[in-house]
Design a protein around this motif. Structure first.
Motif, PDB file in Angstrom:
ATOM      1  N   ASP A 105     -23.851   8.717  20.315  1.00 14.77           N
ATOM      2  CA  ASP A 105     -23.638   8.300  18.932  1.00 14.77           C
ATOM      3  C   ASP A 105     -22.144   8.285  18.646  1.00 14.77           C
ATOM      4  OD1 ASP A 105     -26.275   7.964  17.734  1.00 14.77           O
ATOM      5  OD2 ASP A 105     -26.525  10.122  18.043  1.00 14.77           O
ATOM      6  N   TYR A 106     -21.717   7.351  17.814  1.00 14.79           N
ATOM      7  CA  TYR A 106     -20.296   7.314  17.485  1.00 14.79           C
ATOM      8  C   TYR A 106     -20.058   6.730  16.099  1.00 14.79           C
ATOM      9  CZ  TYR A 106     -20.673   2.352  18.820  1.00 14.79           C
ATOM     10  OH  TYR A 106     -21.045   1.032  18.906  1.00 14.79           O
ATOM     11  N   VAL A 107     -18.941   7.137  15.533  1.00 13.38           N
ATOM     12  CA  VAL A 107     -18.442   6.564  14.290  1.00 13.38           C
ATOM     13  C   VAL A 107     -16.925   6.520  14.400  1.00 13.38           C
ATOM     14  CG1 VAL A 107     -18.373   8.814  13.124  1.00 13.38           C
ATOM     15  CG2 VAL A 107     -18.454   6.716  11.765  1.00 13.38           C
ATOM     16  N   ALA A 108     -16.318   5.452  13.901  1.00 12.48           N
ATOM     17  CA  ALA A 108     -14.864   5.311  13.929  1.00 12.48           C
ATOM     18  C   ALA A 108     -14.418   4.694  12.615  1.00 12.48           C
ATOM     19  CB  ALA A 108     -14.417   4.435  15.103  1.00 12.48           C
ATOM     20  N   PHE A 109     -13.196   5.002  12.209  1.00 15.09           N
ATOM     21  CA  PHE A 109     -12.684   4.393  10.985  1.00 15.09           C
ATOM     22  C   PHE A 109     -11.176   4.234  11.050  1.00 15.09           C
ATOM     23  CE2 PHE A 109     -12.769   8.965  10.217  1.00 15.09           C
ATOM     24  CZ  PHE A 109     -11.543   9.228   9.628  1.00 15.09           C
ATOM     25  N   LYS A 110     -10.698   3.254  10.300  1.00 14.82           N
ATOM     26  CA  LYS A 110      -9.265   2.988  10.195  1.00 14.82           C
ATOM     27  C   LYS A 110      -8.897   2.925   8.729  1.00 14.82           C
ATOM     28  CE  LYS A 110      -5.556  -0.030  11.864  1.00 14.82           C
ATOM     29  NZ  LYS A 110      -4.925   0.960  12.742  1.00 14.82           N
ATOM     30  N   THR A 111      -7.798   3.573   8.358  1.00 13.71           N
ATOM     31  CA  THR A 111      -7.372   3.622   6.969  1.00 13.71           C
ATOM     32  C   THR A 111      -6.285   2.588   6.694  1.00 13.71           C
ATOM     33  OG1 THR A 111      -5.593   5.230   7.315  1.00 13.71           O
ATOM     34  CG2 THR A 111      -7.833   6.101   6.995  1.00 13.71           C
ATOM     35  N   ALA A 112      -6.082   2.296   5.419  1.00 11.18           N
ATOM     36  CA  ALA A 112      -5.036   1.351   5.028  1.00 11.18           C
ATOM     37  C   ALA A 112      -3.658   1.861   5.419  1.00 11.18           C
ATOM     38  CB  ALA A 112      -5.099   1.103   3.523  1.00 11.18           C
ATOM     39  N   GLU A 113      -3.505   3.177   5.504  1.00  8.96           N
ATOM     40  CA  GLU A 113      -2.225   3.758   5.908  1.00  8.96           C
ATOM     41  C   GLU A 113      -1.951   3.586   7.398  1.00  8.96           C
ATOM     42  OE1 GLU A 113      -3.458   5.665   2.125  1.00  8.96           O
ATOM     43  OE2 GLU A 113      -4.465   5.213   4.013  1.00  8.96           O
ATOM     44  N   GLY A 114      -2.973   3.195   8.165  1.00  2.00           N
ATOM     45  CA  GLY A 114      -2.788   2.955   9.590  1.00  2.00           C
ATOM     46  C   GLY A 114      -3.401   4.001  10.491  1.00  2.00           C
ATOM     47  N   GLY A 115      -3.887   5.108   9.936  1.00  2.08           N
ATOM     48  CA  GLY A 115      -4.527   6.130  10.748  1.00  2.08           C
ATOM     49  C   GLY A 115      -5.908   5.684  11.197  1.00  2.08           C
ATOM     50  N   ALA A 116      -6.304   6.087  12.415  1.00  2.00           N
ATOM     51  CA  ALA A 116      -7.614   5.710  12.940  1.00  2.00           C
ATOM     52  C   ALA A 116      -8.178   6.864  13.763  1.00  2.00           C
ATOM     53  CB  ALA A 116      -7.518   4.450  13.796  1.00  2.00           C
ATOM     54  N   TYR A 117      -9.480   7.110  13.597  1.00  2.00           N
ATOM     55  CA  TYR A 117     -10.141   8.225  14.268  1.00  2.00           C
ATOM     56  C   TYR A 117     -11.541   7.810  14.697  1.00  2.00           C
ATOM     57  CZ  TYR A 117      -6.434  10.898  11.989  1.00  2.00           C
ATOM     58  OH  TYR A 117      -5.213  11.357  11.565  1.00  2.00           O
ATOM     59  N   ALA A 118     -12.066   8.517  15.690  1.00  5.76           N
ATOM     60  CA  ALA A 118     -13.448   8.316  16.120  1.00  5.76           C
ATOM     61  C   ALA A 118     -14.064   9.671  16.434  1.00  5.76           C
ATOM     62  CB  ALA A 118     -13.512   7.413  17.348  1.00  5.76           C
ATOM     63  N   PRO A 154      -9.870  -0.470   1.171  1.00  5.97           N
ATOM     64  CA  PRO A 154      -9.160  -1.043   2.318  1.00  5.97           C
ATOM     65  C   PRO A 154      -9.232  -0.205   3.594  1.00  5.97           C
ATOM     66  CG  PRO A 154      -7.610   0.140   0.982  1.00  5.97           C
ATOM     67  CD  PRO A 154      -8.944   0.274   0.287  1.00  5.97           C
ATOM     68  N   ASP A 155     -10.162   0.742   3.647  1.00  2.00           N
ATOM     69  CA  ASP A 155     -10.447   1.475   4.877  1.00  2.00           C
ATOM     70  C   ASP A 155     -11.722   0.874   5.473  1.00  2.00           C
ATOM     71  OD1 ASP A 155      -8.364   3.274   4.078  1.00  2.00           O
ATOM     72  OD2 ASP A 155      -9.821   4.310   2.806  1.00  2.00           O
ATOM     73  N   TYR A 156     -11.852   0.939   6.793  1.00  2.00           N
ATOM     74  CA  TYR A 156     -12.983   0.277   7.442  1.00  2.00           C
ATOM     75  C   TYR A 156     -13.656   1.211   8.435  1.00  2.00           C
ATOM     76  CZ  TYR A 156     -10.469  -3.523   5.325  1.00  2.00           C
ATOM     77  OH  TYR A 156      -9.816  -4.309   4.408  1.00  2.00           O
ATOM     78  N   LEU A 157     -14.969   1.076   8.536  1.00  2.00           N
ATOM     79  CA  LEU A 157     -15.772   1.986   9.344  1.00  2.00           C
ATOM     80  C   LEU A 157     -16.659   1.206  10.306  1.00  2.00           C
ATOM     81  CD1 LEU A 157     -17.524   5.186   8.213  1.00  2.00           C
ATOM     82  CD2 LEU A 157     -18.932   3.421   9.268  1.00  2.00           C
ATOM     83  N   ALA A 158     -16.848   1.784  11.482  1.00  2.00           N
ATOM     84  CA  ALA A 158     -17.780   1.230  12.465  1.00  2.00           C
ATOM     85  C   ALA A 158     -18.616   2.374  13.010  1.00  2.00           C
ATOM     86  CB  ALA A 158     -17.022   0.549  13.600  1.00  2.00           C
ATOM     87  N   GLN A 159     -19.872   2.097  13.292  1.00  2.00           N
ATOM     88  CA  GLN A 159     -20.706   3.118  13.907  1.00  2.00           C
ATOM     89  C   GLN A 159     -21.762   2.451  14.774  1.00  2.00           C
ATOM     90  OE1 GLN A 159     -22.960   5.524  11.160  1.00  2.00           O
ATOM     91  NE2 GLN A 159     -24.452   3.920  10.813  1.00  2.00           N
ATOM     92  N   GLY A 160     -22.354   3.256  15.663  1.00  2.00           N
ATOM     93  CA  GLY A 160     -23.388   2.719  16.525  1.00  2.00           C
ATOM     94  C   GLY A 160     -23.890   3.755  17.502  1.00  2.00           C
ATOM     95  N   PHE A 161     -24.673   3.287  18.468  1.00  2.00           N
ATOM     96  CA  PHE A 161     -25.171   4.167  19.518  1.00  2.00           C
ATOM     97  C   PHE A 161     -25.381   3.364  20.791  1.00  2.00           C
ATOM     98  CE2 PHE A 161     -29.067   2.684  17.377  1.00  2.00           C
ATOM     99  CZ  PHE A 161     -29.791   2.176  18.453  1.00  2.00           C
ATOM    100  N   VAL A 162     -25.339   4.076  21.912  1.00  2.00           N
ATOM    101  CA  VAL A 162     -25.709   3.534  23.218  1.00  2.00           C
ATOM    102  C   VAL A 162     -26.686   4.521  23.834  1.00  2.00           C
ATOM    103  CG1 VAL A 162     -24.931   2.860  25.520  1.00  2.00           C
ATOM    104  CG2 VAL A 162     -23.477   2.393  23.525  1.00  2.00           C
ATOM    105  N   TRP A 170       0.829  -1.201   0.000  1.00  3.98           N
ATOM    106  CA  TRP A 170       0.000   0.000   0.000  1.00  3.98           C
ATOM    107  C   TRP A 170       0.863   1.251   0.000  1.00  3.98           C
ATOM    108  CZ3 TRP A 170      -4.632   0.263  -1.580  1.00  3.98           C
ATOM    109  CH2 TRP A 170      -5.384   1.430  -1.384  1.00  3.98           C
ATOM    110  N   ASN A 171       0.579   2.145  -0.925  1.00  4.90           N
ATOM    111  CA  ASN A 171       1.323   3.392  -1.039  1.00  4.90           C
ATOM    112  C   ASN A 171       0.438   4.435  -1.705  1.00  4.90           C
ATOM    113  OD1 ASN A 171       1.353   2.744  -3.822  1.00  4.90           O
ATOM    114  ND2 ASN A 171       3.288   1.637  -3.599  1.00  4.90           N
ATOM    115  N   GLN A 172       0.990   5.600  -1.959  1.00  4.22           N
ATOM    116  CA  GLN A 172       0.201   6.682  -2.539  1.00  4.22           C
ATOM    117  C   GLN A 172      -0.317   6.319  -3.923  1.00  4.22           C
ATOM    118  OE1 GLN A 172       2.098  10.520  -2.471  1.00  4.22           O
ATOM    119  NE2 GLN A 172       0.590  11.453  -3.837  1.00  4.22           N
ATOM    120  N   GLN A 173       0.495   5.616  -4.699  1.00  2.00           N
ATOM    121  CA  GLN A 173       0.063   5.216  -6.034  1.00  2.00           C
ATOM    122  C   GLN A 173      -1.153   4.296  -5.963  1.00  2.00           C
ATOM    123  OE1 GLN A 173       3.057   3.172  -8.297  1.00  2.00           O
ATOM    124  NE2 GLN A 173       1.765   2.945 -10.111  1.00  2.00           N
TER     125      GLN A 173
END
Length: 257
Positions: free
Chosen positions: A181-194, A165-173, A39-42
């Motif tokens: 409410d929440y949403v989180a995601f992780k990228t193929a580059e390794g970055g992850a945020y919520a 190749p990026d992945y997302l999760a969401q839900g609520f409690v 995985w790279n910029q190209q």
């Protein structure tokens, strides 16, 4: 450890790997699997081009996904159905599964709901995962004052692979008086945020997030830099957290629900 009423432990794998071949005959799409899983910029730019190129789309997946239209509430965003490039364009083994695991715990005298999300080891993340079978990229612990142990309508979530190749999760409690409410995601580059009720968390600096709703309607958050976790280790790790002095103090602080 004393547990409250046990919620379902849920592990869901979305193994949506198409075995069809693209009919687009250009060099970038006919590269070897080994080259396509570096995985790279190209590769990122090619993937974005594929999103706009209808000849790369997985039409069978699109037809299957139409059943998700109007499926109901699974977090802050309505589930959108988009055409996506065939997963194998990034390599035959570039996707091996995505899942979640849920449980509830007692922390002192309080009840905490735990949701976690993980990506299975594949050819894109295998160097980062080493000998681990999967990788938890987001763990959420929410203080609650109510549980639905029959229909589980107060704690819903979904893990989505359609941004591969990026992945997302969401839900609520839902508590008696508020919704987290929440949403989180992780990228193929390794970055992850919520994002949790508009607060942004950089998960590379701590994938475990604790949320304590307050009686006055505000919230408190506590971010923990946890070790590398898997679906096999997440429950034991959480049980250890329930005995941690800082975590116990956080969830049992004055003013918390």
């Amino acid at each position: 450890m004393n547990k409250c009423y046990k919620m379902k432990r849920v592990i869901i794998f979305f193994c949506c790997i198409s075995i069809g071949c693209s009919n687009v005959e250009n060099n970038s799409k006919l590269e070897s699997d080994e080259a396509r899983t570096i995985w790279n910029q190209q590769k990122r730019e090619q993937h974005l081009n594929n999103r706009n190129d209808k000849t790369t789309w997985d039409n069978q997946m699109l037809e299957n996904d139409k059943q998700l239209i109007g499926i109901g509430e699974f977090g802050p965003f309505e589930i959108g159905v988009f055409p996506v490039p065939k997963y194998e364009l990034l390599g035959k083994n570039s996707f091996k599964g995505l899942g979640n695991k849920t449980e509830d715990f007692k922390v002192g005298n309080k009840t905490v709901v735990m949701n976690s999300f993980f990506v299975a080891k594949n050819d894109i993340n295998k160097k980062r995962l080493g000998d681990k079978h999967n990788d938890v990229f987001f763990q959420l612990l929410v203080l609650t004052d109510t549980l639905d142990t029959e229909n589980y309508n107060l704690n819903k979530n979904i893990a989505i692979s359609r941004n591969h190749p990026d992945y997302l999760a969401q839900g609520f409690v839902k508590t008696k008086t508020t919704t987290i409410d929440y949403v989180a995601f992780k990228t193929a580059e390794g970055g992850a945020y919520a994002i949790i009720n508009t607060r942004l968390f950089h998960l590379n600096f701590g994938k475990t997030i604790c949320i304590a709703p307050q009686k006055d309607g505000t919230f408190r958050s506590f971010q923990i830099k946890s070790p590398q976790l898997t679906s096999e280790t997440i429950i034991n790790f959480t049980e250890s957290l329930t005995k941690d002095d800082d975590v116990v103090t956080f969830f049992n602080q004055k003013g918390a629900i």
